[in-house]
Design a protein around this motif. Sequence first.
Motif, PDB file in Angstrom:
ATOM      1  N   GLY A  50      95.937 129.325 -11.890  1.00  0.00           N
ATOM      2  CA  GLY A  50      97.327 128.906 -11.916  1.00  0.00           C
ATOM      3  C   GLY A  50      97.867 128.565 -13.289  1.00  0.00           C
ATOM      4  O   GLY A  50      99.013 128.892 -13.625  1.00  0.00           O
ATOM      5  N   ARG A  51      97.071 127.911 -14.109  1.00  0.00           N
ATOM      6  CA  ARG A  51      97.568 127.517 -15.433  1.00  0.00           C
ATOM      7  C   ARG A  51      97.867 128.738 -16.301  1.00  0.00           C
ATOM      8  O   ARG A  51      98.765 128.700 -17.153  1.00  0.00           O
ATOM      9  CB  ARG A  51      96.573 126.603 -16.132  1.00  0.00           C
ATOM     10  CG  ARG A  51      95.222 127.217 -16.436  1.00  0.00           C
ATOM     11  CD  ARG A  51      94.263 126.216 -17.065  1.00  0.00           C
ATOM     12  NE  ARG A  51      92.936 126.765 -17.297  1.00  0.00           N
ATOM     13  CZ  ARG A  51      92.607 127.481 -18.364  1.00  0.00           C
ATOM     14  NH1 ARG A  51      93.513 127.717 -19.301  1.00  0.00           N
ATOM     15  NH2 ARG A  51      91.384 127.953 -18.507  1.00  0.00           N
ATOM     16  N   LEU A  52      97.130 129.839 -16.097  1.00  0.00           N
ATOM     17  CA  LEU A  52      97.398 131.069 -16.841  1.00  0.00           C
ATOM     18  C   LEU A  52      98.577 131.827 -16.244  1.00  0.00           C
ATOM     19  O   LEU A  52      99.330 132.481 -16.965  1.00  0.00           O
ATOM     20  CB  LEU A  52      96.147 131.954 -16.861  1.00  0.00           C
ATOM     21  CG  LEU A  52      94.962 131.381 -17.630  1.00  0.00           C
ATOM     22  CD1 LEU A  52      93.733 132.278 -17.488  1.00  0.00           C
ATOM     23  CD2 LEU A  52      95.310 131.190 -19.109  1.00  0.00           C
ATOM     24  N   VAL A  53      98.747 131.715 -14.948  1.00  0.00           N
ATOM     25  CA  VAL A  53      99.923 132.308 -14.305  1.00  0.00           C
ATOM     26  C   VAL A  53     101.188 131.676 -14.861  1.00  0.00           C
ATOM     27  O   VAL A  53     102.179 132.352 -15.149  1.00  0.00           O
ATOM     28  CB  VAL A  53      99.855 132.115 -12.771  1.00  0.00           C
ATOM     29  CG1 VAL A  53     101.196 132.472 -12.121  1.00  0.00           C
ATOM     30  CG2 VAL A  53      98.731 132.957 -12.175  1.00  0.00           C
ATOM     31  N   ARG A  54     101.150 130.363 -15.040  1.00  0.00           N
ATOM     32  CA  ARG A  54     102.316 129.658 -15.587  1.00  0.00           C
ATOM     33  C   ARG A  54     102.618 130.120 -17.007  1.00  0.00           C
ATOM     34  O   ARG A  54     103.784 130.231 -17.404  1.00  0.00           O
ATOM     35  CB  ARG A  54     102.080 128.153 -15.557  1.00  0.00           C
ATOM     36  CG  ARG A  54     103.297 127.334 -15.989  1.00  0.00           C
ATOM     37  CD  ARG A  54     103.058 125.857 -15.857  1.00  0.00           C
ATOM     38  NE  ARG A  54     101.993 125.393 -16.760  1.00  0.00           N
ATOM     39  CZ  ARG A  54     101.609 124.111 -16.846  1.00  0.00           C
ATOM     40  NH1 ARG A  54     102.175 123.186 -16.080  1.00  0.00           N
ATOM     41  NH2 ARG A  54     100.649 123.763 -17.685  1.00  0.00           N
ATOM     42  N   ARG A  55     101.585 130.404 -17.785  1.00  0.00           N
ATOM     43  CA  ARG A  55     101.779 130.808 -19.179  1.00  0.00           C
ATOM     44  C   ARG A  55     102.197 132.272 -19.304  1.00  0.00           C
ATOM     45  O   ARG A  55     102.972 132.620 -20.197  1.00  0.00           O
ATOM     46  CB  ARG A  55     100.486 130.583 -19.962  1.00  0.00           C
ATOM     47  CG  ARG A  55     100.124 129.134 -20.206  1.00  0.00           C
ATOM     48  CD  ARG A  55      98.808 129.030 -20.967  1.00  0.00           C
ATOM     49  NE  ARG A  55      98.898 129.667 -22.292  1.00  0.00           N
ATOM     50  CZ  ARG A  55      97.848 129.864 -23.081  1.00  0.00           C
ATOM     51  NH1 ARG A  55      96.636 129.505 -22.681  1.00  0.00           N
ATOM     52  NH2 ARG A  55      98.003 130.430 -24.263  1.00  0.00           N
ATOM     53  N   PHE A  56     101.683 133.119 -18.410  1.00  0.00           N
ATOM     54  CA  PHE A  56     101.915 134.559 -18.544  1.00  0.00           C
ATOM     55  C   PHE A  56     102.439 135.164 -17.236  1.00  0.00           C
ATOM     56  O   PHE A  56     101.822 136.065 -16.652  1.00  0.00           O
ATOM     57  CB  PHE A  56     100.617 135.261 -18.960  1.00  0.00           C
ATOM     58  CG  PHE A  56      99.931 134.629 -20.141  1.00  0.00           C
ATOM     59  CD1 PHE A  56     100.526 134.647 -21.394  1.00  0.00           C
ATOM     60  CD2 PHE A  56      98.694 134.008 -19.992  1.00  0.00           C
ATOM     61  CE1 PHE A  56      99.899 134.058 -22.488  1.00  0.00           C
ATOM     62  CE2 PHE A  56      98.058 133.416 -21.072  1.00  0.00           C
ATOM     63  CZ  PHE A  56      98.659 133.441 -22.326  1.00  0.00           C
ATOM     64  N   PRO A  57     103.582 134.691 -16.768  1.00  0.00           N
ATOM     65  CA  PRO A  57     104.105 135.170 -15.472  1.00  0.00           C
ATOM     66  C   PRO A  57     104.449 136.650 -15.466  1.00  0.00           C
ATOM     67  O   PRO A  57     104.398 137.298 -14.416  1.00  0.00           O
ATOM     68  CB  PRO A  57     105.354 134.301 -15.266  1.00  0.00           C
ATOM     69  CG  PRO A  57     105.773 133.911 -16.657  1.00  0.00           C
ATOM     70  CD  PRO A  57     104.491 133.717 -17.407  1.00  0.00           C
ATOM     71  N   PHE A  70      88.721 141.027  -9.923  1.00  0.00           N
ATOM     72  CA  PHE A  70      88.756 140.552 -11.316  1.00  0.00           C
ATOM     73  C   PHE A  70      89.127 139.081 -11.330  1.00  0.00           C
ATOM     74  O   PHE A  70      90.123 138.678 -10.736  1.00  0.00           O
ATOM     75  CB  PHE A  70      89.761 141.373 -12.130  1.00  0.00           C
ATOM     76  CG  PHE A  70      89.373 142.818 -12.292  1.00  0.00           C
ATOM     77  CD1 PHE A  70      88.666 143.251 -13.402  1.00  0.00           C
ATOM     78  CD2 PHE A  70      89.694 143.750 -11.307  1.00  0.00           C
ATOM     79  CE1 PHE A  70      88.287 144.582 -13.535  1.00  0.00           C
ATOM     80  CE2 PHE A  70      89.320 145.075 -11.429  1.00  0.00           C
ATOM     81  CZ  PHE A  70      88.616 145.497 -12.551  1.00  0.00           C
ATOM     82  N   ASP A  71      88.323 138.289 -12.033  1.00  0.00           N
ATOM     83  CA  ASP A  71      88.512 136.841 -12.078  1.00  0.00           C
ATOM     84  C   ASP A  71      89.047 136.372 -13.433  1.00  0.00           C
ATOM     85  O   ASP A  71      88.878 137.044 -14.452  1.00  0.00           O
ATOM     86  CB  ASP A  71      87.170 136.133 -11.846  1.00  0.00           C
ATOM     87  CG  ASP A  71      86.690 136.239 -10.411  1.00  0.00           C
ATOM     88  OD1 ASP A  71      87.323 136.937  -9.612  1.00  0.00           O
ATOM     89  OD2 ASP A  71      85.652 135.617 -10.107  1.00  0.00           O
ATOM     90  N   ASP A  72      89.660 135.193 -13.406  1.00  0.00           N
ATOM     91  CA  ASP A  72      89.946 134.369 -14.587  1.00  0.00           C
ATOM     92  C   ASP A  72      91.189 134.763 -15.377  1.00  0.00           C
ATOM     93  O   ASP A  72      91.391 134.243 -16.481  1.00  0.00           O
ATOM     94  CB  ASP A  72      88.750 134.339 -15.554  1.00  0.00           C
ATOM     95  CG  ASP A  72      87.489 133.771 -14.919  1.00  0.00           C
ATOM     96  OD1 ASP A  72      87.552 133.341 -13.756  1.00  0.00           O
ATOM     97  OD2 ASP A  72      86.440 133.770 -15.598  1.00  0.00           O
ATOM     98  N   GLY A  73      92.021 135.647 -14.869  1.00  0.00           N
ATOM     99  CA  GLY A  73      93.240 135.992 -15.571  1.00  0.00           C
ATOM    100  C   GLY A  73      94.421 135.218 -15.005  1.00  0.00           C
ATOM    101  O   GLY A  73      94.244 134.248 -14.264  1.00  0.00           O
ATOM    102  N   PRO A  74      95.647 135.639 -15.384  1.00  0.00           N
ATOM    103  CA  PRO A  74      95.948 136.799 -16.250  1.00  0.00           C
ATOM    104  C   PRO A  74      95.915 136.421 -17.740  1.00  0.00           C
ATOM    105  O   PRO A  74      96.226 135.293 -18.108  1.00  0.00           O
ATOM    106  CB  PRO A  74      97.366 137.162 -15.823  1.00  0.00           C
ATOM    107  CG  PRO A  74      97.985 135.844 -15.414  1.00  0.00           C
ATOM    108  CD  PRO A  74      96.874 135.054 -14.798  1.00  0.00           C
TER     109      PRO A  74
END
Length: 286
Positions: free
Chosen positions: A98-105, A69-73
Amino acid sequence: MKHLSDGLSRRRFLMRSALSALPLALGPAAFSSVARATGIGAVTPASLNEWVGGIHWQDIVPDRIALTFDDGPRPGRTTRVMETLNKEGIKATFFVCGRLVRRFPEILRDLDAAGHQLANHTWSHPDLRSMRRREIEDQFERTANAVNTALGKEVVLRYYRPPYGSPWYKTTKVAMKQRQKICEIIDARQGLLCMWQVHSNDSHKGVTEESIYKSMRMKFDRNKAGAMVFHDSSIMTGRLLPEYLAYIRGRGLRFTTIDELVTHKYGVSPEAVTRLPTALRPARGV
């Protein structure tokens, strides 16, 4: 698709790959990247003329599907996908940005706690086809750091997938040079490339439930299997995933993992593959 035994021998797997992939000419691995390992000598990325080890588009996998699965989280969407996978007892690989990982850890922590594999899909999902080496390295490095921060521990992101599969779609000299650069960067990070054999088309513009099913049927009718890419960024993916999984099972396919595909291909663990020689460098020390 005719169901094959889970005990399919590695030799038969590789020989089938060799025969099926002869017409392909996609970059340095002109034959299937499992093609030349028909029992003659050791299987290494170098022996298969691969610039970096891993799963390549031209790999032929006869009877199993590894979900990616791509493009998350993403809130709600990734969570819904994860809930379905957990209910079905299926482990998947999530290529995170990475930018979404930072927002939704917290979502990343849930994925890790559920035993799913995390992989590197760059920081901001750019097209890598014209980016400089330092820019690409930064995209991968920032993502790795974001994952470590979110989990509060150091995690090895073994697999890398360029956004859009770019520049693997092109075979111009410029594209080939860029491919080599990306492979060198991944290899220097002791990682593996992970492309796909089956695309769900769930991220295409104007996609509908029926168009996705039609695309899937066409691909499975052509005996495609191996790494399959979905996008947990798509609302439709989470909603329809239970039906997708039922359809895949109905084709007689076995769910597996990217790690297992890599191990089956080379005969050693994914970690060991990163130490094997590639077409661009000799073996690393243990």
